[in-house]
Scaffold this motif. Structure first.
Motif, PDB file in Angstrom:
ATOM      1  N   TYR A  32     -17.251  10.291  -3.045  1.00  0.00           N
ATOM      2  CA  TYR A  32     -17.660   8.917  -3.332  1.00  0.00           C
ATOM      3  C   TYR A  32     -19.121   8.734  -2.938  1.00  0.00           C
ATOM      4  CZ  TYR A  32     -17.040   7.944   1.693  1.00  0.00           C
ATOM      5  OH  TYR A  32     -17.135   7.958   3.055  1.00  0.00           O
ATOM      6  N   THR A  33     -19.763   7.774  -3.571  1.00  0.00           N
ATOM      7  CA  THR A  33     -21.183   7.529  -3.330  1.00  0.00           C
ATOM      8  C   THR A  33     -21.370   6.328  -2.407  1.00  0.00           C
ATOM      9  OG1 THR A  33     -21.426   6.052  -5.223  1.00  0.00           O
ATOM     10  CG2 THR A  33     -21.672   8.418  -5.640  1.00  0.00           C
ATOM     11  N   GLU A  34     -22.633   5.956  -2.205  1.00  0.00           N
ATOM     12  CA  GLU A  34     -22.939   4.842  -1.302  1.00  0.00           C
ATOM     13  C   GLU A  34     -22.531   3.486  -1.870  1.00  0.00           C
ATOM     14  OE1 GLU A  34     -26.750   5.822  -3.610  1.00  0.00           O
ATOM     15  OE2 GLU A  34     -25.027   6.856  -2.749  1.00  0.00           O
ATOM     16  N   TRP A  35     -22.182   3.433  -3.161  1.00  0.00           N
ATOM     17  CA  TRP A  35     -21.771   2.168  -3.761  1.00  0.00           C
ATOM     18  C   TRP A  35     -20.402   1.760  -3.228  1.00  0.00           C
ATOM     19  CZ3 TRP A  35     -25.708  -0.002  -6.027  1.00  0.00           C
ATOM     20  CH2 TRP A  35     -26.696   0.803  -6.593  1.00  0.00           C
ATOM     21  N   GLU A  36     -20.257   0.487  -2.886  1.00  0.00           N
ATOM     22  CA  GLU A  36     -19.028  -0.003  -2.260  1.00  0.00           C
ATOM     23  C   GLU A  36     -17.799   0.221  -3.140  1.00  0.00           C
ATOM     24  OE1 GLU A  36     -16.782  -1.417   0.819  1.00  0.00           O
ATOM     25  OE2 GLU A  36     -18.934  -0.965   0.808  1.00  0.00           O
ATOM     26  N   VAL A  37     -17.963  -0.009  -4.455  1.00  0.00           N
ATOM     27  CA  VAL A  37     -16.817   0.162  -5.349  1.00  0.00           C
ATOM     28  C   VAL A  37     -16.349   1.616  -5.372  1.00  0.00           C
ATOM     29  CG1 VAL A  37     -18.181   0.577  -7.457  1.00  0.00           C
ATOM     30  CG2 VAL A  37     -15.883  -0.392  -7.636  1.00  0.00           C
ATOM     31  N   SER A  38     -17.294   2.549  -5.244  1.00  0.00           N
ATOM     32  CA  SER A  38     -16.941   3.967  -5.223  1.00  0.00           C
ATOM     33  C   SER A  38     -16.113   4.294  -3.982  1.00  0.00           C
ATOM     34  CB  SER A  38     -18.209   4.821  -5.255  1.00  0.00           C
ATOM     35  OG  SER A  38     -17.897   6.195  -5.183  1.00  0.00           O
ATOM     36  N   LYS A  39     -16.529   3.740  -2.854  1.00  0.00           N
ATOM     37  CA  LYS A  39     -15.801   3.979  -1.601  1.00  0.00           C
ATOM     38  C   LYS A  39     -14.410   3.354  -1.649  1.00  0.00           C
ATOM     39  CE  LYS A  39     -16.288   3.502   3.411  1.00  0.00           C
ATOM     40  NZ  LYS A  39     -17.171   3.037   4.517  1.00  0.00           N
ATOM     41  N   GLU A  40     -14.326   2.121  -2.162  1.00  0.00           N
ATOM     42  CA  GLU A  40     -13.032   1.438  -2.249  1.00  0.00           C
ATOM     43  C   GLU A  40     -12.065   2.204  -3.147  1.00  0.00           C
ATOM     44  OE1 GLU A  40     -13.818  -2.493  -3.599  1.00  0.00           O
ATOM     45  OE2 GLU A  40     -14.491  -3.219  -1.634  1.00  0.00           O
ATOM     46  N   ARG A  41     -12.582   2.671  -4.285  1.00  0.00           N
ATOM     47  CA  ARG A  41     -11.711   3.404  -5.207  1.00  0.00           C
ATOM     48  C   ARG A  41     -11.284   4.753  -4.627  1.00  0.00           C
ATOM     49  NH1 ARG A  41     -11.262   0.826 -10.260  1.00  0.00           N
ATOM     50  NH2 ARG A  41     -11.551  -1.353  -9.712  1.00  0.00           N
ATOM     51  N   ALA A  42     -12.158   5.357  -3.829  1.00  0.00           N
ATOM     52  CA  ALA A  42     -11.789   6.616  -3.166  1.00  0.00           C
ATOM     53  C   ALA A  42     -10.622   6.393  -2.207  1.00  0.00           C
ATOM     54  CB  ALA A  42     -12.992   7.187  -2.418  1.00  0.00           C
ATOM     55  N   GLN A  43     -10.683   5.297  -1.463  1.00  0.00           N
ATOM     56  CA  GLN A  43      -9.596   4.973  -0.536  1.00  0.00           C
ATOM     57  C   GLN A  43      -8.300   4.684  -1.291  1.00  0.00           C
ATOM     58  OE1 GLN A  43     -11.448   1.697   1.503  1.00  0.00           O
ATOM     59  NE2 GLN A  43     -12.394   3.002   3.060  1.00  0.00           N
ATOM     60  N   GLY A  44      -8.442   3.996  -2.427  1.00  0.00           N
ATOM     61  CA  GLY A  44      -7.266   3.703  -3.242  1.00  0.00           C
ATOM     62  C   GLY A  44      -6.624   4.961  -3.791  1.00  0.00           C
ATOM     63  N   GLN A  45      -7.458   5.903  -4.245  1.00  0.00           N
ATOM     64  CA  GLN A  45      -6.925   7.169  -4.755  1.00  0.00           C
ATOM     65  C   GLN A  45      -6.214   7.951  -3.654  1.00  0.00           C
ATOM     66  OE1 GLN A  45      -9.764   9.195  -7.811  1.00  0.00           O
ATOM     67  NE2 GLN A  45     -11.011   7.744  -6.658  1.00  0.00           N
ATOM     68  N   LYS A  46      -6.819   7.969  -2.492  1.00  0.00           N
ATOM     69  CA  LYS A  46      -6.217   8.677  -1.349  1.00  0.00           C
ATOM     70  C   LYS A  46      -4.828   8.116  -1.046  1.00  0.00           C
ATOM     71  CE  LYS A  46      -7.115   9.649   3.570  1.00  0.00           C
ATOM     72  NZ  LYS A  46      -6.949  11.110   3.544  1.00  0.00           N
ATOM     73  N   LEU A  47      -4.719   6.795  -1.076  1.00  0.00           N
ATOM     74  CA  LEU A  47      -3.436   6.139  -0.818  1.00  0.00           C
ATOM     75  C   LEU A  47      -2.381   6.575  -1.834  1.00  0.00           C
ATOM     76  CD1 LEU A  47      -1.848   3.797   0.705  1.00  0.00           C
ATOM     77  CD2 LEU A  47      -2.581   2.344  -1.168  1.00  0.00           C
ATOM     78  N   VAL A  48      -2.762   6.568  -3.106  1.00  0.00           N
ATOM     79  CA  VAL A  48      -1.817   6.941  -4.162  1.00  0.00           C
ATOM     80  C   VAL A  48      -1.418   8.406  -4.051  1.00  0.00           C
ATOM     81  CG1 VAL A  48      -1.512   7.210  -6.656  1.00  0.00           C
ATOM     82  CG2 VAL A  48      -2.613   5.153  -5.754  1.00  0.00           C
ATOM     83  N   PHE A  49      -2.401   9.283  -3.885  1.00  0.00           N
ATOM     84  CA  PHE A  49      -2.097  10.717  -3.837  1.00  0.00           C
ATOM     85  C   PHE A  49      -1.194  11.064  -2.656  1.00  0.00           C
ATOM     86  CE2 PHE A  49      -6.400  11.403  -6.086  1.00  0.00           C
ATOM     87  CZ  PHE A  49      -5.797  11.262  -7.323  1.00  0.00           C
ATOM     88  N   GLU A  50      -1.482  10.476  -1.514  1.00  0.00           N
ATOM     89  CA  GLU A  50      -0.672  10.784  -0.333  1.00  0.00           C
ATOM     90  C   GLU A  50       0.749  10.255  -0.478  1.00  0.00           C
ATOM     91  OE1 GLU A  50      -2.976   9.438   3.008  1.00  0.00           O
ATOM     92  OE2 GLU A  50      -4.191  11.283   3.021  1.00  0.00           O
ATOM     93  N   ARG A  51       0.904   9.168  -1.237  1.00  0.00           N
ATOM     94  CA  ARG A  51       2.254   8.674  -1.497  1.00  0.00           C
ATOM     95  C   ARG A  51       3.058   9.683  -2.312  1.00  0.00           C
ATOM     96  NH1 ARG A  51       1.230   3.676  -3.445  1.00  0.00           N
ATOM     97  NH2 ARG A  51       1.435   4.200  -5.642  1.00  0.00           N
ATOM     98  N   TYR A  52       2.358  10.458  -3.128  1.00  0.00           N
ATOM     99  CA  TYR A  52       3.020  11.488  -3.933  1.00  0.00           C
ATOM    100  C   TYR A  52       3.029  12.848  -3.230  1.00  0.00           C
ATOM    101  CZ  TYR A  52       3.267   8.462  -8.052  1.00  0.00           C
ATOM    102  OH  TYR A  52       3.576   7.448  -8.940  1.00  0.00           O
ATOM    103  N   GLY A  53       2.647  12.880  -1.960  1.00  0.00           N
ATOM    104  CA  GLY A  53       2.699  14.117  -1.191  1.00  0.00           C
ATOM    105  C   GLY A  53       1.545  15.069  -1.429  1.00  0.00           C
ATOM    106  N   ILE A  54       0.421  14.553  -1.929  1.00  0.00           N
ATOM    107  CA  ILE A  54      -0.754  15.391  -2.195  1.00  0.00           C
ATOM    108  C   ILE A  54      -1.783  15.178  -1.088  1.00  0.00           C
ATOM    109  CG2 ILE A  54      -2.659  15.839  -3.796  1.00  0.00           C
ATOM    110  CD1 ILE A  54      -0.823  14.824  -6.049  1.00  0.00           C
ATOM    111  N   ASN A  55      -2.212  16.257  -0.469  1.00  0.00           N
ATOM    112  CA  ASN A  55      -3.215  16.191   0.592  1.00  0.00           C
ATOM    113  C   ASN A  55      -4.566  15.800  -0.003  1.00  0.00           C
ATOM    114  OD1 ASN A  55      -4.783  16.506   2.861  1.00  0.00           O
ATOM    115  ND2 ASN A  55      -4.700  18.742   2.856  1.00  0.00           N
ATOM    116  N   CYS A  56      -5.146  14.721   0.484  1.00  0.00           N
ATOM    117  CA  CYS A  56      -6.398  14.216  -0.092  1.00  0.00           C
ATOM    118  C   CYS A  56      -7.415  13.920   0.998  1.00  0.00           C
ATOM    119  CB  CYS A  56      -6.124  12.946  -0.899  1.00  0.00           C
ATOM    120  SG  CYS A  56      -7.606  12.192  -1.619  1.00  0.00           S
ATOM    121  N   SER A  57      -8.642  14.375   0.785  1.00  0.00           N
ATOM    122  CA  SER A  57      -9.740  14.038   1.694  1.00  0.00           C
ATOM    123  C   SER A  57     -10.852  13.373   0.892  1.00  0.00           C
ATOM    124  CB  SER A  57     -10.278  15.290   2.393  1.00  0.00           C
ATOM    125  OG  SER A  57     -10.755  16.227   1.446  1.00  0.00           O
ATOM    126  N   THR A  58     -11.606  12.487   1.539  1.00  0.00           N
ATOM    127  CA  THR A  58     -12.715  11.799   0.874  1.00  0.00           C
ATOM    128  C   THR A  58     -14.033  12.243   1.495  1.00  0.00           C
ATOM    129  OG1 THR A  58     -12.497   9.899   2.370  1.00  0.00           O
ATOM    130  CG2 THR A  58     -11.303   9.799   0.279  1.00  0.00           C
TER     131      THR A  58
END
Length: 345
Positions: A32-58
């Protein structure tokens, strides 16, 4: 699978979700980049992936900073030959830097297309994703939204659901929907249909606009074209511990990993209100479902042609409930809706 997937987080990350949940890797890295929307979407993706059992780092990188991006990539302990990078974002410079770094070391850069096709970045088509991999909740979570509750009309009405649908459908086709609340005969029919509902449920049935919402929900649910249809979705703007503004969305439906967003309006819309509402519908729909989402405004009355064209300017599909009912016998209507929605830039 042993392959590691890299993603770049921007405003529209729905392709990231579809591709990754289809591939089911053990590990995902979301840049993710310094843009706030990029950071927010990265956190959202991490949440979804981990719910499906996928190890995710940002991992944070700086836009337009070749040295920073390269240093970040060099610092990763990874075998580039086992990495697939999905290059589906508009930040072309950053994409190009990651693409070059990876492909020079034997990795792959891929691109996801709206029809589910996955291709080499700038090259040949590899395969097509046809499986249903996204749930409604996934769209909302990755947009930083949390579903607080839904009101499933089918479960609420139980055995009366089909009778209610047939009654309101025939009323709409006869052009009597707008006079429904003024007709004493119809009141008696409604009383018979809903006599076993609780007081709280009757409040819902009697509220302004409920009939239009119910019909919209029932048409979509009965069509068999969507694998998930939700009604009266209460959301808040914030996931996890964060709780901010709340909102209610009338109807959503998911088909082929695409979100269809429905706003139902039974009242009169002036020119000013119409444009404002169409803008808000289109904006929120695309925030949730990405640029391939299909926002639809369902009205009880026919809009004049000029007003319809104004709505379309926002990439929102204007439909009367009678037009929506045509979906039952003509599924190709979906293609018309998608064409209008995807014309928005």
């Amino acid at each position: 699978m042993d392959t590691e997937i890299w993603l770049l987080s921007a405003r529209d990350v729905v392709p990231n979700l579809i591709f990754t949940l289809y591939r089911k890797p053990k590990k995902v890295r979301v840049f993710y980049t310094e843009w706030e929307v990029s950071k927010e979407r990265a956190q959202g993706q991490k949440l979804v992936f981990e719910r499906y059992g996928i190890n995710c780092s940002t991992i944070e990188i700086k836009t337009y900073d070749h040295e920073n991006i390269t240093e970040t990539l060099n610092s990763l302990q990874v075998n580039p030959e086992k990495v697939e990078f999905l290059a589906n974002v508009a930040t072309k410079y950053t994409v190009e830097v990651i693409h070059r770094w990876l492909t020079e070391r034997g990795g792959k850069s891929l691109y996801y297309m709206p029809d589910g096709t996955v291709a080499l970045f700038g090259g040949e088509k590899l395969y097509q994703i046809k499986e249903k991999v996204l749930k409604t909740e996934d769209f909302f979570n990755v947009a930083g939204l949390n579903i607080e509750s839904v009101r499933p009309f089918k479960e609420m009405l139980g055995e009366r659901y089909q009778a209610a649908y047939s009654f309101y459908k025939n009323t709409a086709l006869a052009g009597r929907l707008n006079d429904l609340r003024k007709n004493s005969e119809i009141h008696r029919i409604e009383a018979s249909l809903f006599k076993k509902l609780s007081k709280e449920e009757m409040k819902i049935v009697k509220k302004k606009g409920w009939i239009l919402e119910f019909l919209t929900y029932a048409v979509l649910e009965q069509s068999g074209l969507f694998h998930e249809v939700l009604s009266e979705i209460e959301i808040n703007y914030g996931i996890g511990e964060k709780r901010e503004l709340k909102n209610e969305i009338d109807i959503t439906a998911v088909r082929n990993n695409t979100l269809y967003y429905f706003s139902c309006k039974s009242g009169k819309l002036t020119n000013l209100n119409l444009e404002d509402h169409a803008f808000r519908v289109g904006s929120l729909a695309r925030r949730i479902g990405g640029r391939f989402t299909v926002p639809i405004l369902v009205t009880s009355k026919e809009l004049p042609q000029k007003k319809k064209e104004k709505v379309k300017l926002f990439g929102v599909v204007p439909l009367t409930i009678k037009e929506l009912l045509e979906l039952e016998n003509n599924p190709s209507k979906l293609e018309e809706w998608e064409k209008i929605a995807h014309s928005y830039r």
